[in-house]
Design an enzyme around this catalytic site. Sequence first.
Site, PDB file in Angstrom:
ATOM      1  N   ARG A  96       4.287  11.888   0.875  1.00 43.14           N
ATOM      2  CA  ARG A  96       3.209  11.622  -0.075  1.00 43.14           C
ATOM      3  C   ARG A  96       1.978  11.172   0.705  1.00 43.14           C
ATOM      4  O   ARG A  96       2.109  10.427   1.680  1.00 43.14           O
ATOM      5  CB  ARG A  96       3.662  10.519  -1.037  1.00 43.14           C
ATOM      6  N   ASP A 151      -5.066  -5.977  -4.076  1.00 43.50           N
ATOM      7  CA  ASP A 151      -6.018  -5.579  -3.039  1.00 43.50           C
ATOM      8  C   ASP A 151      -7.026  -6.709  -2.764  1.00 43.50           C
ATOM      9  O   ASP A 151      -7.555  -7.317  -3.692  1.00 43.50           O
ATOM     10  CB  ASP A 151      -6.757  -4.305  -3.455  1.00 43.50           C
ATOM     11  N   HIS A 191       0.498  -4.030  -7.530  1.00 36.81           N
ATOM     12  CA  HIS A 191       0.972  -2.648  -7.531  1.00 36.81           C
ATOM     13  C   HIS A 191       1.791  -2.388  -6.271  1.00 36.81           C
ATOM     14  O   HIS A 191       1.779  -3.189  -5.332  1.00 36.81           O
ATOM     15  CB  HIS A 191      -0.191  -1.659  -7.678  1.00 36.81           C
ATOM     16  N   HIS A 226       1.638  -5.669  -3.889  1.00 35.92           N
ATOM     17  CA  HIS A 226       0.476  -6.402  -3.377  1.00 35.92           C
ATOM     18  C   HIS A 226      -0.670  -6.295  -4.369  1.00 35.92           C
ATOM     19  O   HIS A 226      -0.646  -5.458  -5.281  1.00 35.92           O
ATOM     20  CB  HIS A 226       0.024  -5.794  -2.032  1.00 35.92           C
TER      21      HIS A 226
HETATM   22  O1  AKG Z   1      -0.836   5.170  -2.051  1.00 35.29           O
HETATM   23  C1  AKG Z   1      -1.087   4.687  -3.141  1.00 35.29           C
HETATM   24  O2  AKG Z   1      -0.993   5.322  -4.199  1.00 35.29           O
HETATM   25  C2  AKG Z   1      -1.540   3.246  -3.255  1.00 35.29           C
HETATM   26  C3  AKG Z   1      -2.073   2.702  -1.972  1.00 35.29           C
HETATM   27  C4  AKG Z   1      -2.491   1.280  -2.108  1.00 35.29           C
HETATM   28  O3  AKG Z   1      -2.171   0.567  -3.019  1.00 35.29           O
HETATM   29  C5  AKG Z   1      -3.322   0.709  -1.058  1.00 35.29           C
HETATM   30  O4  AKG Z   1      -3.554   1.394  -0.031  1.00 35.29           O
HETATM   31  O5  AKG Z   1      -3.768  -0.454  -1.223  1.00 35.29           O
HETATM   32 FE   FE2 Z   2      -3.361  -1.307  -3.049  1.00 36.14          FE
END
Ligand code: AKG
Ligand code: FE2
Length: 393
Positions: free
Chosen positions: A325, A261, A315, A259
Amino acid sequence: IPLPLPQLLWSSSMSEGPPFCELKEAERMEPLGIVSEAQELSQSLADRSATMIDSNPPFFAAYGSLFRSRPAAGNHEAEAVEECDLPIVDLSRLSDELQAEQCKREIVTAASAWGFFQIVNHGIPNGVLDRLRAEQVRAFRQPFKKKADEKFLGFLGDSYRWGAPTATSLKQLSWLEAYHIPLSSATHPATTSTCRCVIEELSSAMSRLADRLMGILAEGLGSDGSYIKDNCKRNTCYLRLNRYPPCPVAGEVFGLVPHTDTDFLTVLCQDDVIGLQLKKGGRWIAVRPNPGTLIINVGDLFQAWSNGLYKSVEHRVMSNPHLERFSVAYFVCPSKETLIESSARPAIYRKFSFGEYRQQVQQDVTLLGYKVGLTRFLASCRRNKHTNAQFPP
Ligand SMILES: O=C(O)CCC(=O)C(=O)O
Ligand SMILES: [Fe+2]
């Protein structure tokens, strides 16, 4: 933006970051006898971490049909992905007259070349980050049933999310649970709790940091940055607490689907478990965790506002078969009336309001199953390959 068709549902309160979902458990639960293979996998996970079993969301029970119809072989696990260190910027140099300009140049360069960078000496006290992490772990350790109760942390609305309710294939599923918190609700607590106090403390520190960074990025475009600063107040921003449970089918399911952001800028605090990957030069690369640093990434709005100079990069997070995690993301968003328009000419994107952008994203996710994103808002008249509709009309 080459998204792999995540089919996800966005509620009005969850516009930032990745599309992901609330799932009405009762609507999706499969009769238990049908998903025996899934149950076996679930059981093996349960054996490995008995203490977490009632806290993990019921992925297998809810997504049994996707597991039954999955292809024989796994998919993305086979890809060899190179590990990299993001460009690192030491923000302490900003207070040194001789080094400040070079430091700002590095930030602007990283936002243009990578869309991602990491920062040290960022001014967010370690104690606050540690306390939030402790509260985050404590919150996610609660039984699933309790987490799914929207009143649990006392935030407004339905802040607890997990999975991807409208996923029609495994690659659209995110093996993730999260609290997606509108900071407008966090700043007006109906009740007080340690967690809320830490969130309050963290979000004001994050807001100061984000203002600083956005000021530097705006300056890099020849602007004073007051427009963004005035429209992105803390109460229009969002904080998300993410937990990626260990995933017994890690080769087949993402931790978080690819996605970009839906914001101006994201500040991300991850733990030391590798998982984040970003697309660079058409290839996925894995970001090596670097304790003590925060990751900054450019969102769609800054890409549009900078006329494409700063990159909102795709990403994703890979799931992990053994390790859980955690991450925390602070999404810098403006009010919904805020107009996004680049002053550069010719402008790549037409003028739009954040509310309009968010609504279009929600509509695309609902109707098409994936976010089309900024290509919808190109200024030039073109046919959109997804819908064959013409933009602008
Ligand atoms: O958890 C992560 O490292 C990335 C999270 C992410 O891309 C998001 O929450 O938009
Ligand atoms: Fe993200």
